[in-house]
Scaffold this motif. Structure first.
Motif, PDB file in Angstrom:
ATOM      1  N   PRO A   1       0.797  -1.234   0.000  1.00 54.82           N
ATOM      2  CA  PRO A   1       0.000   0.000   0.000  1.00 54.82           C
ATOM      3  C   PRO A   1       0.834   1.292   0.000  1.00 54.82           C
ATOM      4  N   PRO A   2       1.867   1.432   0.858  1.00 56.67           N
ATOM      5  CA  PRO A   2       2.658   2.681   0.805  1.00 56.67           C
ATOM      6  C   PRO A   2       3.349   2.867  -0.544  1.00 56.67           C
ATOM      7  N   GLY A   3       3.805   1.770  -1.146  1.00 56.24           N
ATOM      8  CA  GLY A   3       4.506   1.871  -2.413  1.00 56.24           C
ATOM      9  C   GLY A   3       3.625   2.234  -3.589  1.00 56.24           C
ATOM     10  N   THR A   4       2.300   2.067  -3.435  1.00 55.89           N
ATOM     11  CA  THR A   4       1.395   2.409  -4.532  1.00 55.89           C
ATOM     12  C   THR A   4       1.146   3.911  -4.626  1.00 55.89           C
ATOM     13  N   VAL A   5       1.461   4.657  -3.555  1.00 59.32           N
ATOM     14  CA  VAL A   5       1.159   6.088  -3.527  1.00 59.32           C
ATOM     15  C   VAL A   5       1.836   6.853  -4.664  1.00 59.32           C
ATOM     16  N   PRO A   6       3.174   6.737  -4.855  1.00 54.55           N
ATOM     17  CA  PRO A   6       3.797   7.502  -5.940  1.00 54.55           C
ATOM     18  C   PRO A   6       3.299   7.095  -7.319  1.00 54.55           C
ATOM     19  N   ILE A   7       3.035   5.810  -7.530  1.00 54.54           N
ATOM     20  CA  ILE A   7       2.533   5.358  -8.827  1.00 54.54           C
ATOM     21  C   ILE A   7       1.107   5.858  -9.040  1.00 54.54           C
ATOM     22  N   PHE A   8       0.309   5.824  -7.975  1.00 54.56           N
ATOM     23  CA  PHE A   8      -1.060   6.338  -8.056  1.00 54.56           C
ATOM     24  C   PHE A   8      -1.058   7.817  -8.392  1.00 54.56           C
ATOM     25  N   LEU A   9      -0.167   8.581  -7.755  1.00 54.71           N
ATOM     26  CA  LEU A   9      -0.055  10.012  -8.035  1.00 54.71           C
ATOM     27  C   LEU A   9       0.367  10.252  -9.478  1.00 54.71           C
ATOM     28  N   ALA A  10       1.283   9.423  -9.970  1.00 57.31           N
ATOM     29  CA  ALA A  10       1.766   9.595 -11.337  1.00 57.31           C
ATOM     30  C   ALA A  10       0.661   9.344 -12.353  1.00 57.31           C
ATOM     31  N   LEU A  11      -0.149   8.320 -12.113  1.00 59.49           N
ATOM     32  CA  LEU A  11      -1.186   7.950 -13.067  1.00 59.49           C
ATOM     33  C   LEU A  11      -2.434   8.819 -12.968  1.00 59.49           C
ATOM     34  N   THR A  12      -2.591   9.534 -11.851  1.00 55.37           N
ATOM     35  CA  THR A  12      -3.788  10.366 -11.658  1.00 55.37           C
ATOM     36  C   THR A  12      -3.424  11.837 -11.504  1.00 55.37           C
ATOM     37  N   GLY A  13      -2.236  12.200 -11.983  1.00 52.63           N
ATOM     38  CA  GLY A  13      -1.745  13.561 -11.783  1.00 52.63           C
ATOM     39  C   GLY A  13      -2.619  14.644 -12.395  1.00 52.63           C
ATOM     40  N   THR A  14      -3.335  14.341 -13.479  1.00 49.72           N
ATOM     41  CA  THR A  14      -4.168  15.344 -14.145  1.00 49.72           C
ATOM     42  C   THR A  14      -5.611  15.320 -13.654  1.00 49.72           C
ATOM     43  N   MET A  15      -5.921  14.472 -12.684  1.00 49.97           N
ATOM     44  CA  MET A  15      -7.297  14.358 -12.188  1.00 49.97           C
ATOM     45  C   MET A  15      -7.575  15.366 -11.086  1.00 49.97           C
ATOM     46  N   THR A  16      -8.855  15.679 -10.894  1.00 48.93           N
ATOM     47  CA  THR A  16      -9.264  16.512  -9.771  1.00 48.93           C
ATOM     48  C   THR A  16      -9.299  15.652  -8.512  1.00 48.93           C
ATOM     49  N   ARG A  17      -9.521  16.301  -7.372  1.00 47.41           N
ATOM     50  CA  ARG A  17      -9.567  15.559  -6.111  1.00 47.41           C
ATOM     51  C   ARG A  17     -10.690  14.527  -6.122  1.00 47.41           C
ATOM     52  N   ALA A  18     -11.845  14.915  -6.645  1.00 41.81           N
ATOM     53  CA  ALA A  18     -12.983  13.984  -6.694  1.00 41.81           C
ATOM     54  C   ALA A  18     -12.688  12.812  -7.628  1.00 41.81           C
ATOM     55  N   GLU A  19     -12.076  13.116  -8.769  1.00 38.32           N
ATOM     56  CA  GLU A  19     -11.752  12.050  -9.720  1.00 38.32           C
ATOM     57  C   GLU A  19     -10.710  11.103  -9.146  1.00 38.32           C
ATOM     58  N   ARG A  20      -9.743  11.653  -8.409  1.00 39.40           N
ATOM     59  CA  ARG A  20      -8.707  10.808  -7.801  1.00 39.40           C
ATOM     60  C   ARG A  20      -9.315   9.898  -6.730  1.00 39.40           C
ATOM     61  N   SER A  21     -10.259  10.436  -5.964  1.00 36.76           N
ATOM     62  CA  SER A  21     -10.926   9.633  -4.939  1.00 36.76           C
ATOM     63  C   SER A  21     -11.725   8.507  -5.580  1.00 36.76           C
ATOM     64  N   ARG A  22     -12.414   8.817  -6.677  1.00 39.90           N
ATOM     65  CA  ARG A  22     -13.184   7.796  -7.374  1.00 39.90           C
ATOM     66  C   ARG A  22     -12.255   6.734  -7.979  1.00 39.90           C
ATOM     67  N   ALA A  23     -11.111   7.170  -8.497  1.00 37.29           N
ATOM     68  CA  ALA A  23     -10.149   6.229  -9.074  1.00 37.29           C
ATOM     69  C   ALA A  23      -9.609   5.279  -8.008  1.00 37.29           C
TER      70      ALA A  23
END
Length: 206
Positions: free
Chosen positions: A23-45
């Protein structure tokens, strides 16, 4: 129900899947793949990715061995294919392609489904580990304990990605870009290791 609650099995399932799914290691990859999303879109993702990962892991836990046997697919083949797919994603992160905004009409695959949900979260390692635990289950309570362990790890995954936005605000754009490149490098290494393990398994079986 027969048998008794096995706390040691619960701990074993949770720790094993926690280390593999990281789980901690997924944070940077998650940020990279959702960098252009809004907060709501990132939460939904984050929610979609965890639900997809949970669905894949549960499906393979219940039907995995029978499905692979029916299709004459080895666990090594599953591992190798997952590694190749992750390598493609890693190249996109390293080159910055994954950060380019894409119009909704472009028809691109939802990153919450692929590659986040699978094979990043519900990858070959998690699938194989879950199948092994299920095969070793001897009583009804073992199934309950395995299910609780799986749910616990996926809850940790959701919390890690759900609050990744706070990490994004702290890092800023430059920091996020740096983390993205590092994540791409690490993901490439993970992918190559998966392929190498698959090749080694093929050689051993041969």
């Amino acid at each position: 129900m027969t048998g008794a609650f096995d706390a040691q099995l619960l701990l074993s399932v949770f720790i094993t899947l926690f280390v593999i799914m990281d789980p901690p290691g997924t944070v940077p990859i998650f940020l990279a793949l959702t960098g252009t999303m809004t907060r709501a879109e990132r939460s939904r993702a984050a929610r979609q990715a965890v639900l997809v990962a949970l669905g894949v892991v549960v499906a393979f836990a219940v039907f995995g061995q029978g499905l692979l046997s029916y299709m004459h697919i080895s666990l090594a083949a599953l591992q190798g294919s997952g590694g190749l797919l992750l390598l493609v994603v890693a190249m996109e992160l390293l080159t910055g392609k994954a950060e380019e905004p894409q119009p909704a009409a472009a028809g691109r695959v939802n990153v919450a489904l692929v590659p986040l949900g699978t094979p990043l979260l519900a990858g070959p390692g998690a699938i194989v580990a879950t199948m092994v635990f299920v095969q070793q289950a001897e009583q009804t309570w073992d199934w309950v304990v395995i299910a609780l362990g799986i749910l616990g790890v996926h809850l940790c995954l959701y919390l890690a990605m759900r609050f990744a936005g706070a990490v994004h605000r702290v890092l800023g754009e430059s920091g996020t870009t740096l983390v993205t490149r590092i994540a791409g490098l690490l993901l490439a290494a993970i992918a190559v290791q998966l392929v190498a393990d698959a090749v080694r398994a093929f050689v051993t079986e041969g």
